[in-house]
Structures are given as C-alpha cells and as structure tokens.
Design a protein around this motif. Structure first.
Motif, PDB file in Angstrom:
ATOM      1  N   PRO A  12       0.807  -1.233   0.000  1.00 16.68           N
ATOM      2  CA  PRO A  12       0.000   0.000   0.000  1.00 16.68           C
ATOM      3  C   PRO A  12       0.841   1.284   0.000  1.00 16.68           C
ATOM      4  CG  PRO A  12      -0.929  -1.575   1.536  1.00 16.68           C
ATOM      5  CD  PRO A  12       0.363  -2.173   1.034  1.00 16.68           C
ATOM      6  N   ASN A  13       2.039   1.224   0.591  1.00 17.68           N
ATOM      7  CA  ASN A  13       2.869   2.443   0.617  1.00 17.68           C
ATOM      8  C   ASN A  13       3.684   2.630  -0.660  1.00 17.68           C
ATOM      9  OD1 ASN A  13       4.931   0.599   0.771  1.00 17.68           O
ATOM     10  ND2 ASN A  13       5.739   1.298   2.725  1.00 17.68           N
ATOM     11  N   GLY A  14       3.461   1.740  -1.643  1.00 14.89           N
ATOM     12  CA  GLY A  14       4.136   1.890  -2.928  1.00 14.89           C
ATOM     13  C   GLY A  14       5.389   1.052  -3.102  1.00 14.89           C
ATOM     14  N   LEU A  36      19.509 -10.859  -0.178  1.00 15.73           N
ATOM     15  CA  LEU A  36      19.767  -9.926   0.914  1.00 15.73           C
ATOM     16  C   LEU A  36      18.461  -9.531   1.590  1.00 15.73           C
ATOM     17  CD1 LEU A  36      22.364  -7.612  -0.879  1.00 15.73           C
ATOM     18  CD2 LEU A  36      22.815  -9.469   0.753  1.00 15.73           C
ATOM     19  N   SER A  37      18.579  -8.919   2.737  1.00 13.30           N
ATOM     20  CA  SER A  37      17.419  -8.400   3.435  1.00 13.30           C
ATOM     21  C   SER A  37      16.703  -7.386   2.535  1.00 13.30           C
ATOM     22  CB  SER A  37      17.869  -7.755   4.739  1.00 13.30           C
ATOM     23  OG  SER A  37      16.747  -7.328   5.449  1.00 13.30           O
ATOM     24  N   GLY A  38      15.389  -7.523   2.424  1.00 10.56           N
ATOM     25  CA  GLY A  38      14.620  -6.609   1.575  1.00 10.56           C
ATOM     26  C   GLY A  38      14.479  -7.068   0.134  1.00 10.56           C
ATOM     27  N   LYS A  41      12.104 -12.102  -0.324  1.00  8.53           N
ATOM     28  CA  LYS A  41      11.979 -13.525   0.027  1.00  8.53           C
ATOM     29  C   LYS A  41      10.735 -13.786   0.859  1.00  8.53           C
ATOM     30  CE  LYS A  41      15.892 -13.594   2.340  1.00  8.53           C
ATOM     31  NZ  LYS A  41      16.271 -12.164   2.231  1.00  8.53           N
ATOM     32  N   SER A  42      10.582 -12.963   1.884  1.00  4.13           N
ATOM     33  CA  SER A  42       9.460 -13.143   2.783  1.00  4.13           C
ATOM     34  C   SER A  42       8.133 -12.866   2.069  1.00  4.13           C
ATOM     35  CB  SER A  42       9.664 -12.186   3.950  1.00  4.13           C
ATOM     36  OG  SER A  42       8.735 -12.422   4.915  1.00  4.13           O
ATOM     37  N   THR A  43       8.126 -11.881   1.230  1.00  5.50           N
ATOM     38  CA  THR A  43       6.921 -11.564   0.458  1.00  5.50           C
ATOM     39  C   THR A  43       6.558 -12.730  -0.459  1.00  5.50           C
ATOM     40  OG1 THR A  43       7.530  -9.215   0.525  1.00  5.50           O
ATOM     41  CG2 THR A  43       5.897  -9.864  -1.116  1.00  5.50           C
ATOM     42  N   ILE A  45       7.327 -15.958  -0.052  1.00  7.47           N
ATOM     43  CA  ILE A  45       6.848 -17.051   0.796  1.00  7.47           C
ATOM     44  C   ILE A  45       5.415 -16.770   1.266  1.00  7.47           C
ATOM     45  CG2 ILE A  45       7.065 -17.969   3.143  1.00  7.47           C
ATOM     46  CD1 ILE A  45       9.197 -19.336   2.017  1.00  7.47           C
ATOM     47  N   ARG A  46       5.223 -15.571   1.799  1.00 10.90           N
ATOM     48  CA  ARG A  46       3.919 -15.251   2.400  1.00 10.90           C
ATOM     49  C   ARG A  46       2.794 -15.153   1.387  1.00 10.90           C
ATOM     50  NH1 ARG A  46       5.164 -11.615   7.607  1.00 10.90           N
ATOM     51  NH2 ARG A  46       7.114 -12.649   8.154  1.00 10.90           N
ATOM     52  N   SER A  47       3.143 -14.913   0.113  1.00 11.09           N
ATOM     53  CA  SER A  47       2.081 -14.851  -0.881  1.00 11.09           C
ATOM     54  C   SER A  47       1.476 -16.241  -1.122  1.00 11.09           C
ATOM     55  CB  SER A  47       2.597 -14.242  -2.189  1.00 11.09           C
ATOM     56  OG  SER A  47       3.571 -15.073  -2.773  1.00 11.09           O
ATOM     57  N   PHE A  85       7.718 -20.085  11.162  1.00  7.29           N
ATOM     58  CA  PHE A  85       8.210 -18.705  11.261  1.00  7.29           C
ATOM     59  C   PHE A  85       9.564 -18.639  11.972  1.00  7.29           C
ATOM     60  CE2 PHE A  85       3.588 -18.638  11.188  1.00  7.29           C
ATOM     61  CZ  PHE A  85       3.309 -17.631  10.269  1.00  7.29           C
ATOM     62  N   GLN A  86      10.221 -17.499  11.810  1.00  4.36           N
ATOM     63  CA  GLN A  86      11.503 -17.296  12.486  1.00  4.36           C
ATOM     64  C   GLN A  86      11.361 -17.396  14.006  1.00  4.36           C
ATOM     65  OE1 GLN A  86      13.433 -13.613  11.442  1.00  4.36           O
ATOM     66  NE2 GLN A  86      14.924 -13.774  13.089  1.00  4.36           N
ATOM     67  N   ASN A  87      10.277 -16.829  14.522  1.00  6.77           N
ATOM     68  CA  ASN A  87      10.136 -16.791  15.980  1.00  6.77           C
ATOM     69  C   ASN A  87       9.167 -17.840  16.523  1.00  6.77           C
ATOM     70  OD1 ASN A  87      12.096 -14.741  16.319  1.00  6.77           O
ATOM     71  ND2 ASN A  87      10.607 -13.315  15.456  1.00  6.77           N
TER      72      ASN A  87
HETATM   73  P1  ADP Z   1      12.164  -9.682   7.363  1.00 12.56           P
HETATM   74  O1  ADP Z   1      12.841 -10.399   8.488  1.00 12.56           O
HETATM   75  O2  ADP Z   1      11.267 -10.540   6.529  1.00 12.56           O
HETATM   76  O3  ADP Z   1      13.067  -8.833   6.533  1.00 12.56           O
HETATM   77  P2  ADP Z   1      11.315  -7.211   8.463  1.00 12.56           P
HETATM   78  O4  ADP Z   1      12.038  -7.125   9.754  1.00 12.56           O
HETATM   79  O5  ADP Z   1      11.772  -6.494   7.249  1.00 12.56           O
HETATM   80  O6  ADP Z   1      11.119  -8.730   8.095  1.00 12.56           O
HETATM   81  O7  ADP Z   1       9.807  -6.831   8.686  1.00 12.56           O
HETATM   82  C1  ADP Z   1       9.074  -7.180   9.835  1.00 12.56           C
HETATM   83  C2  ADP Z   1       7.605  -6.851   9.580  1.00 12.56           C
HETATM   84  O8  ADP Z   1       7.456  -5.507   9.115  1.00 12.56           O
HETATM   85  C3  ADP Z   1       6.983  -7.727   8.513  1.00 12.56           C
HETATM   86  O9  ADP Z   1       5.673  -8.043   8.903  1.00 12.56           O
HETATM   87  C4  ADP Z   1       6.986  -6.884   7.277  1.00 12.56           C
HETATM   88  O10 ADP Z   1       5.887  -7.193   6.434  1.00 12.56           O
HETATM   89  C5  ADP Z   1       6.849  -5.468   7.831  1.00 12.56           C
HETATM   90  N1  ADP Z   1       7.600  -4.487   7.032  1.00 12.56           N
HETATM   91  C6  ADP Z   1       8.823  -4.615   6.496  1.00 12.56           C
HETATM   92  N2  ADP Z   1       9.180  -3.535   5.810  1.00 12.56           N
HETATM   93  C7  ADP Z   1       8.164  -2.677   5.915  1.00 12.56           C
HETATM   94  C8  ADP Z   1       7.918  -1.362   5.427  1.00 12.56           C
HETATM   95  N3  ADP Z   1       8.801  -0.713   4.669  1.00 12.56           N
HETATM   96  N4  ADP Z   1       6.763  -0.771   5.751  1.00 12.56           N
HETATM   97  C9  ADP Z   1       5.868  -1.422   6.490  1.00 12.56           C
HETATM   98  N5  ADP Z   1       6.012  -2.652   6.980  1.00 12.56           N
HETATM   99  C10 ADP Z   1       7.159  -3.281   6.703  1.00 12.56           C
END
Ligand code: ADP
Ligand code: ADP
Length: 237
Positions: A12-14, A36-38, A41-43, A45-47, A85-87
């Motif tokens: 939603p934030n683009g 890398l982080s961002g 990957k998580s998106t 998986i979660r989809s 999940f991770q946690n």
């Molecule tokens: P990951 O370990 O998958 O990288 P993050 O620590 O980046 O997870 O994100 C933790 C939570 O915050 C997740 O639920 C993710 O969807 C949400 N999140 C990550 N980046 C953003 C963002 N830019 N704006 C809003 N929510 C975010």
C-alpha cells in the motif's frame, strides 16, 4: 503444482515487494530462497498462503488461482499450506502437546477446537509428529521453557500434525546458532523426503542453502535473479 505467472506485489505504501515473478515449483521439491534483506523472500513465501496478496498476475496452487479465493477457500488453502516462522509462533504458556495438536484445527473445525475435544486420531497424529522431531519428552512442558531449537522442532511437529502438502518456512533458522540451525534444517529435509511435502525455505546464508536445497532461487529487489540446482551457484550469483 505451484505456479507464479507474471506475479507482482506492490505494498500500500508503494514499495514493490515482487516484480513480475514467473516460477513453477513441483510437488516434493525442497527449494531454498536466498537474497539480501529486503530482496522479497518473505513476500514471496507469504504470498503462497495469502498472508500477503499479490496485486498483479496469477498464483496457482494445484491449478487454482489463489488470488481470487474467498474466506472459505483461504481456510482450506491454509490447511494445505503449513507455515513455519523465524520466531516459532508457539502459544508460549501452552504445553508443547497443546501447541502440536492445535495443528489439527484446520481439520477439526472451530466447535471442536473450542471444546478441546480431540479425537484419538488427532492425538495419535500429534504423538507421531512429536516423535519425528525427537521432542516427545518435552510434551508436558510449557513451550516457553524450551530452547529456541526445541521450540522450532515443536513448530515443525505442529505443522506435521496439520498434514500439509506444502510447508513454507520463513527464515526458520535466523534466530538459531549454527549447530541448532543445521539440526532444524535436517529435520525439515527429512520430513520433505519422507512425506514428499513440497518445502520452500527462506535463508540468509547461501552456504546453508547449498547444503540442503535441491533448487536455489536467488532474489534481488523483488525479482528472481537465479534459479537452479545448488551445483550451478557460482561466486557472482
Ligand atoms: P524480514 O525479516 O522478513 O526482513 P522485516 O524485519 O523487514 O522482516 O519486517 C518485519 C515486519 O514488518 C513484517 O511483517 C513486514 O511485512 C513489515 N515491514 C517490512 N518492511 C516494511 C515497510 N517498509 N513498511 C511497512 N512494513 C514493513
Ligand atoms: P526479505 O524477506 O527478502 O527481507 P521482504 O519480502 O520482507 O524481503 O521485503 C521486500 C520489500 O518489501 C522490502 O523493501 C520491504 O521493506 C518491503 N516490505 C515488506 N513488508 C512490507 C509491508 N508490510 N509494507 C510495505 N513494505 C513492505
């Protein structure tokens, strides 16, 4: 059995989480997603169990486009697709056994779960799951009394009790030390091989991915930038 067809996701934030993904994952595969982080990957998986919803394209599971599912179909989907999940996401104050048997909720319906009336079959299944990750002796302890590695094994037992066709594991070892990480990965791999459960795991570390995966998918900025067997991973990838 899982197919991404020109699938994109814009938050939603683009922010672009996924960018034109085209992928097929076959039944029984053990796929590791690295990046890398961002990277998305998580998106990705979660989809696959609609914790997030792609905004363009299609996402087919067993030939059905899950992007058009209603609530009833989503419940069915989440029974078929188990999540780690991770946690760990255990109910901390509940016993290990209660956590594990709660994997049956999708099958047993809400009334039964409210009343905590589990069938002999449910109980037998939960016992078997505990045994498979070698955690039976902790059955009556509270989940939060266990170490991280033990809690993740309980989470695997819970997902097994659900009898899924697919397991999604979102950074399952990111909170664990290396020996414990290997133990958890070994259990995930064993379950995948024994039950032919299609397994998709996100990992930070390429070394670990190469040790366990049949197939590695590399992501960068929401796109798939590598897809192949571990043997084809090179320095540049
Ligand atoms: P990951 O370990 O998958 O990288 P993050 O620590 O980046 O997870 O994100 C933790 C939570 O915050 C997740 O639920 C993710 O969807 C949400 N999140 C990550 N980046 C953003 C963002 N830019 N704006 C809003 N929510 C975010
Ligand atoms: P990874 O799992 O590889 O760390 P993510 O799938 O968590 O990557 O994130 C992919 C991109 O989407 C990142 O830029 C992240 O900040 C962003 N993102 C993740 N979750 C959200 C969210 N809920 N809202 C907005 N942006 C998000």
């Amino acid at each position: 059995m899982i197919e991404f067809k020109q699938t994109s996701l814009v938050y939603p934030n683009g922010t672009q989480g996924l960018k034109n993904i085209n992928l097929k994952i076959n039944e029984g595969e053990f796929v590791v997603i690295v990046g890398l982080s961002g990277a998305g990957k998580s998106t990705l998986i979660r989809s696959m169990n609609r914790l997030v919803t792609p905004t363009e394209g299609e996402l087919l599971i067993d030939d059905e486009n899950i992007l058009s599912f209603n609530q009833r179909k989503l419940r069915e989907l989440r029974t078929k697709v188990g999540m780690i999940f991770q946690n760990y996401n255990l109910v901390k104050r509940s016993t290990v056994m209660k956590n594990v048997i709660s994997g049956r909720l999708g099958h047993t319906g809400t009334l039964k779960s409210l009343l905590s009336l589990y069938s002999q079959e449910d109980l037998a299944l939960a016992h078997r799951s505990l045994k498979r990750v070698n955690i039976t002796e902790k059955m009556h302890q509270r989940a939060d009394q266990l170490s991280g590695g033990q809690q993740q094994r309980v989470a695997i037992a819970r997902v097994l009790t659900q009898q899924p066709k697919i397991i999604l594991a979102d950074e399952p070892v990111a909170s664990l030390d290396p020996p414990t990480s290997h133990q958890v990965m070994t259990y995930l791999r064993k379950v995948n091989q024994e039950d032919k459960i299609t397994t998709i795991v996100n990992l930070h570390f390429i070394d670990m991915a190469m040790e366990y995966a049949d197939r590695i998918i590399g992501m960068r900025a929401g796109e798939v930038v590598f897809d192949g067997p571990a043997s084809e991973v090179t320095e540049e990838t």
